[in-house]
Enzyme design. Structure first.
Site, PDB file in Angstrom:
ATOM      1  N   ASP A  82      -1.860   6.818   8.286  1.00 53.19           N
ATOM      2  CA  ASP A  82      -2.162   5.483   8.803  1.00 53.19           C
ATOM      3  C   ASP A  82      -0.845   4.808   9.221  1.00 53.19           C
ATOM      4  O   ASP A  82       0.112   4.768   8.436  1.00 53.19           O
ATOM      5  CB  ASP A  82      -2.848   4.687   7.677  1.00 53.19           C
ATOM      6  CG  ASP A  82      -3.458   3.389   8.154  1.00 53.19           C
ATOM      7  OD1 ASP A  82      -3.821   3.290   9.335  1.00 53.19           O
ATOM      8  OD2 ASP A  82      -3.603   2.471   7.317  1.00 53.19           O
ATOM      9  N   ASP A 258      -9.383  -1.052   4.176  1.00 52.26           N
ATOM     10  CA  ASP A 258      -8.516  -0.983   3.006  1.00 52.26           C
ATOM     11  C   ASP A 258      -8.714  -2.209   2.115  1.00 52.26           C
ATOM     12  O   ASP A 258      -8.973  -2.097   0.924  1.00 52.26           O
ATOM     13  CB  ASP A 258      -7.046  -0.875   3.436  1.00 52.26           C
ATOM     14  CG  ASP A 258      -6.128  -0.641   2.260  1.00 52.26           C
ATOM     15  OD1 ASP A 258      -6.623  -0.424   1.138  1.00 52.26           O
ATOM     16  OD2 ASP A 258      -4.892  -0.673   2.434  1.00 52.26           O
TER      17      ASP A 258
END
Ligand code: G3H
Ligand code: 13P
Ligand code: ZN
Length: 311
Positions: A82, A258
């Protein structure tokens, strides 16, 4: 089944009008909570690791945890970097077993972003690894970079064909008003996304998978629980789930989550200690934290992503 790249799963998601959840992982309980939900719902998964996660938990530990999840679930799972900031971290993850990387050149000027992304694509594709690029910049916090709402730039649709053609990326993250973290809109501000930009990008890139970062809904139930048990997040606000569902029905094939994992875990731990102030065995409070993540991910798979039964 070994770890897979994102190629096939994103292609199927585009054709099927759903999205794959890309969930950030930092420790064992997070990996277990996410993957147990996906297994029960037979959903494909992207588990993603940030530079901060690698620093916290170590590359090898995270890779092995995700490999264990593949063995335990038998699901198609991609292990994704990421927000890779430079060629070196992408190369290190590719060499170290990741099956997908993001090169985030969005903070560079356009030509430098093209050159950097192209370099990563050449290396990644030679190793069977897929690459996500980014055009436009989100507001919010990633690792140590804090981009204010005023400095965030929406994606310019007129750049996307040139960017995709010249770099060879497999998917593209765009900025349409989502942002990282738990404070996505100002108090009292109506949450809005630029669906006109998404539609124009999709029109210019038929069949091409688009990625949405900063896509937590900041689930109110968890925020309320955190505040009830001594937390202080009165102004936390996220992206309404129906907007994400609409994006997933269209060209958005990967949705990054997240903050909702963090909130679920924190709410469960706060509640646990409020109810059991005498507990000190980590398993006593990490088990409900893992269960909260599992329930939250199951909810996302069924009601937001629409990828249940698609593994
Ligand atoms: O986009 C950022 C993700 O939420 C990862 O956050 O860099 O604090 O691990 P992190
Ligand atoms: P959230 O902060 O909205 O969960 O976004 C996460 C993300 O985009 C990771 O890349
Ligand atoms: Zn992100």
């Amino acid at each position: 089944m070994p770890l897979v790249s994102t190629k096939e799963m994103l292609r199927k998601a585009y054709e099927g009008g759903y999205a794959i959840g890309a969930f950030n992982v930092n420790n064992m309980e997070i990996v277990q909570g996410i993957t147990e939900a996906a297994k029960e719902l037979n959903a494909p998964l992207i588990l993603q690791v940030s530079a901060g996660a690698r620093k916290y938990a170590n590359h090898t530990y995270l890779t092995k945890l995700v490999e264990a999840a593949v063995i335990e679930t038998g699901l198609p799972i991609a292990l994704h970097l990421d927000h890779g900031a430079d060629f070196e971290i992408c190369k290190s993850c590719i060499d170290g077993g990741f099956t997908s990387v993001m090169i985030d050149g969005s903070h560079h000027d356009y030509e430098d972003n093209v050159a950097l992304t192209k370099k990563v694509v050449e290396y990644a594709h030679a190793h069977g690894v897929t690459v996500e690029g980014e055009l436009g910049q989100l507001a919010g916090i990633e690792d140590d970079v804090n981009v204010s709402a005023e400095d965030a730039n929406f994606t310019k649709p007129e750049q996307v064909e040139d960017f995709v053609t010249r770099t060879g990326v497999d998917s593209l993250a765009i900025a349409i008003g989502t942002s990282h973290g738990a404070y996505k809109f100002k108090p009292g501000q109506k949450p809005q996304l630029r669906f006109d930009i998404l539609d124009e990008v999709a029109r210019r890139l038929p069949g091409f998978p688009i990625v949405l970062h900063g896509a937590s809904s900041v689930v109110p139930e968890f925020v309320e629980m955190i505040n009830k048990y001594g937390g202080q997040m009165p102004d936390a606000i996220g992206i309404p789930e129906e907007m994400l569902r609409e994006a997933a029905r269209n060209a958005v094939c990967k949705i990054n989550i997240d903050s909702d994992l963090r909130l679920a875990m924190t709410a469960a731990v706060r509640e646990h200690f409020a109810l059991h102030p005498d507990h000190f065995d980590p398993r006593q409070y990490l088990a409900p934290a893992r269960d909260a993540i599992k329930a939250m991910v199951a909810h996302k798979i069924k009601n937001v992503l629409g990828c249940d039964g698609k593994a």
